[in-house]
Structure formats: C-alpha cells, structure tokens
Design an enzyme around this catalytic site. Sequence first.
Site, PDB file in Angstrom:
ATOM      1  N   ASN A   9       0.867  -1.179   0.000  1.00 51.61           N
ATOM      2  CA  ASN A   9       0.000   0.000   0.000  1.00 51.61           C
ATOM      3  C   ASN A   9       0.904   1.230   0.000  1.00 51.61           C
ATOM      4  OD1 ASN A   9      -1.921   1.965   0.365  1.00 51.61           O
ATOM      5  ND2 ASN A   9      -2.375   1.441   2.497  1.00 51.61           N
ATOM      6  N   TRP A  10       1.039   1.836  -1.195  1.00 50.35           N
ATOM      7  CA  TRP A  10       1.951   2.984  -1.308  1.00 50.35           C
ATOM      8  C   TRP A  10       1.371   4.240  -0.656  1.00 50.35           C
ATOM      9  CZ3 TRP A  10       4.185   3.124  -7.026  1.00 50.35           C
ATOM     10  CH2 TRP A  10       4.925   1.960  -7.250  1.00 50.35           C
ATOM     11  N   LYS A  11       0.074   4.241  -0.409  1.00 41.94           N
ATOM     12  CA  LYS A  11      -0.605   5.444   0.113  1.00 41.94           C
ATOM     13  C   LYS A  11      -0.308   6.629  -0.813  1.00 41.94           C
ATOM     14  CE  LYS A  11      -0.065   3.521   4.689  1.00 41.94           C
ATOM     15  NZ  LYS A  11      -0.220   3.706   6.103  1.00 41.94           N
ATOM     16  N   HIS A  97      -9.726   1.307   4.435  1.00 41.44           N
ATOM     17  CA  HIS A  97      -8.476   1.483   5.191  1.00 41.44           C
ATOM     18  C   HIS A  97      -8.752   2.429   6.362  1.00 41.44           C
ATOM     19  CE1 HIS A  97      -4.387   2.597   6.236  1.00 41.44           C
ATOM     20  NE2 HIS A  97      -3.997   1.513   5.588  1.00 41.44           N
ATOM     21  N   GLU A  99      -7.160   4.799   7.553  1.00 44.24           N
ATOM     22  CA  GLU A  99      -6.913   6.226   7.285  1.00 44.24           C
ATOM     23  C   GLU A  99      -8.111   6.856   6.588  1.00 44.24           C
ATOM     24  OE1 GLU A  99      -3.181   5.618   5.280  1.00 44.24           O
ATOM     25  OE2 GLU A  99      -2.298   5.001   7.185  1.00 44.24           O
ATOM     26  N   GLU A 169      -5.995  -4.894  10.395  1.00 45.59           N
ATOM     27  CA  GLU A 169      -4.956  -3.903  10.643  1.00 45.59           C
ATOM     28  C   GLU A 169      -5.252  -3.154  11.940  1.00 45.59           C
ATOM     29  OE1 GLU A 169      -2.886  -2.788   6.731  1.00 45.59           O
ATOM     30  OE2 GLU A 169      -4.555  -1.420   7.000  1.00 45.59           O
ATOM     31  N   GLY A 175       1.979   2.196  10.832  1.00 39.15           N
ATOM     32  CA  GLY A 175       2.933   3.295  10.711  1.00 39.15           C
ATOM     33  C   GLY A 175       3.568   3.697  12.032  1.00 39.15           C
ATOM     34  N   SER A 215       2.891  -2.276  10.511  1.00 38.48           N
ATOM     35  CA  SER A 215       4.345  -2.307  10.713  1.00 38.48           C
ATOM     36  C   SER A 215       4.963  -3.665  10.380  1.00 38.48           C
ATOM     37  CB  SER A 215       4.698  -1.873  12.140  1.00 38.48           C
ATOM     38  OG  SER A 215       4.279  -0.539  12.346  1.00 38.48           O
ATOM     39  N   GLY A 236       2.516  -1.075   4.392  1.00 38.45           N
ATOM     40  CA  GLY A 236       2.652   0.339   4.036  1.00 38.45           C
ATOM     41  C   GLY A 236       4.114   0.710   3.862  1.00 38.45           C
ATOM     42  N   GLY A 237       4.698   1.293   4.915  1.00 33.64           N
ATOM     43  CA  GLY A 237       6.057   1.846   4.848  1.00 33.64           C
ATOM     44  C   GLY A 237       7.091   0.932   4.202  1.00 33.64           C
TER      45      GLY A 237
HETATM   46  C1  PEP Z   1      -1.051   0.146   5.939  1.00 34.43           C
HETATM   47  O1  PEP Z   1      -0.990   1.268   5.478  1.00 34.43           O
HETATM   48  O2  PEP Z   1      -1.987  -0.556   5.611  1.00 34.43           O
HETATM   49  C2  PEP Z   1       0.006  -0.285   6.856  1.00 34.43           C
HETATM   50  C3  PEP Z   1      -0.130  -1.442   7.439  1.00 34.43           C
HETATM   51  O3  PEP Z   1       1.068   0.559   7.033  1.00 34.43           O
HETATM   52  P1  PEP Z   1       2.471   0.201   7.767  1.00 34.43           P
HETATM   53  O4  PEP Z   1       2.935  -1.095   7.182  1.00 34.43           O
HETATM   54  O5  PEP Z   1       3.374   1.343   7.425  1.00 34.43           O
HETATM   55  O6  PEP Z   1       2.182   0.090   9.219  1.00 34.43           O
END
Ligand code: PEP
Length: 253
Positions: A9-11, A97, A99, A169, A175, A215, A236-237
């Site tokens: 997930n590049w966001k 998601h 966010e 999640e 994050g 994470s 994500g990251g």
């Molecule tokens: C996400 O955005 O779905 C996510 C899990 O981010 P991260 O891996 O950065 O925690």
Amino acid sequence: MRKQIAAANWKMNMSYQDGVKLLDDVLSSKITLTADQQVIFAVPFPYLIMAKSEVAEETNNFIAAQNCHHKEAGAFTGEVSASMLHSVNVRYCIVGHSERRAFFNETNEMLAEKLDSCIKHQITPIFCCGEALEVRESGTQNDYVSRQLEQSLFHLSAEQIRKLIIAYEPIWAIGTGKTASTEQAQEMHAFIRSLLRGKFGSEIANEVPILYGGSVKAGNAKEIFACDDVDGGLVGGASLVADDFIQIIRALK
Ligand code: PEP
C-alpha cells in the site's frame, strides 16, 4: 491452500518516476511465486495504468486501487468509481483502510456499498478492519471488529464473500513501528475466521485470505506470516523500499 498475499500500500507516496523505479526494482528480483502466492501493488490512481503495464508479464502480480467511491457515477468531483477502475482493468481495490475511515469519515454502512460496487464490477475488495488503541486497551477489540464485519460484510452472499480479501490492521500498529505480537495477530485472525464460519460456513471461512497489516517489516514478516490464520500482509512503509518488500514477498508461506 488459501492464497498467500503480499500487498503493498503505497498510500500518497512516490513520484511517478520513483514509482516506476520501485516496481522495476521489485519485479527485477524475479521471485518465483507458487500458484497460491500473489503480490498486489496498491498504487495512487494516476499510476494504475503504468503499474498495470509493469506487472503485465509477471505471473501472479496484480495492481490495486487504494479506494473507490460507493456510488456508480455522478456529481462527485474528484472521486473514482469501481466501474471506472474496471474499465482500466483494475481488479483489486482496498476498501475501508483506517486512514480513510478516520480522515474521510467512511462508515461501516458506506463501506458495505463500496463492497457491493466493487463486486458488481468484478473487483476483489481488500477489506480492512481493525481497532484503535483505546479499544484494544479496553479489551473490546473482538466486539469492535465483529461489528465492522457485520455491518459491512454480512449482507453479502457466500459466493460474494468468497471473492473477498480481508486485512486485519490494528490501528495502533499502522505506521507506528509497533507490531501486534504473533499471538495477538493469530488470535484476531482466528476470531475473524470464526465469524465467517458462523455466518457463511466452514468451506468459505477456510477460503478467504486474511492479511495482517501494521508495521510489517523485512525482519518480522516471516514470523507473522507463519501464524496459521495469517495469509500474508498489507504493507505500508516497508513496501516503499524495494529490498524490504522483496524480503516480505519471500516470507510468504
Ligand atoms: C497500511 O498502510 O496498511 C500499513 C499497514 O502501514 P504500515 O505497514 O506502514 O504500518
């Protein structure tokens, strides 16, 4: 075996040029995926067609949108519908998601409509659920997640549920660098599967992939993915760094 999935997930990150390079770097590692393994790149809308052509030759690599609107069409400036995604051959979409729930007021009811629209247009939703820290601390995470599923998913038929991917999640792990322990992840994934079993039966419950997100890193992916009811991750990251994401793909069961 259930599908095992590494979803990036590049966001709202990456320039177009950086995105091309990231995809090239990940794909040039030529990881051989088994028939049950998939890699999905959820990229920003303007990059979908580029990403689609980048993965075109790669077996079991797909692209996803990060969101879609719940209505079919109309005066919704700035929005993108599931039918539009379908028309450019996008076959996956993240729905709900945390966010988007937090910053764009997406409700369980609205997400039910998004799921309907995705399914109507042959798009596999990656449906996100998960609790905030205060919910976890109050010990009511099961009730919370169960309500998310009941209000957004339980109107679907068994045949429709079969087309879904779920991502658990925990918001407190997204994050933040804080990952759920393998016990916490397995416990919640098994709970989600038990809810699916209760509503749709064992066969369906055993088929639906449930990804863990929060994470996931190169260093912890293997341990998390090894849990019985964890079928890969939504990342994500760490999906923004080619070498890290490659290691995460390699950690799939
Ligand atoms: C996400 O955005 O779905 C996510 C899990 O981010 P991260 O891996 O950065 O925690």
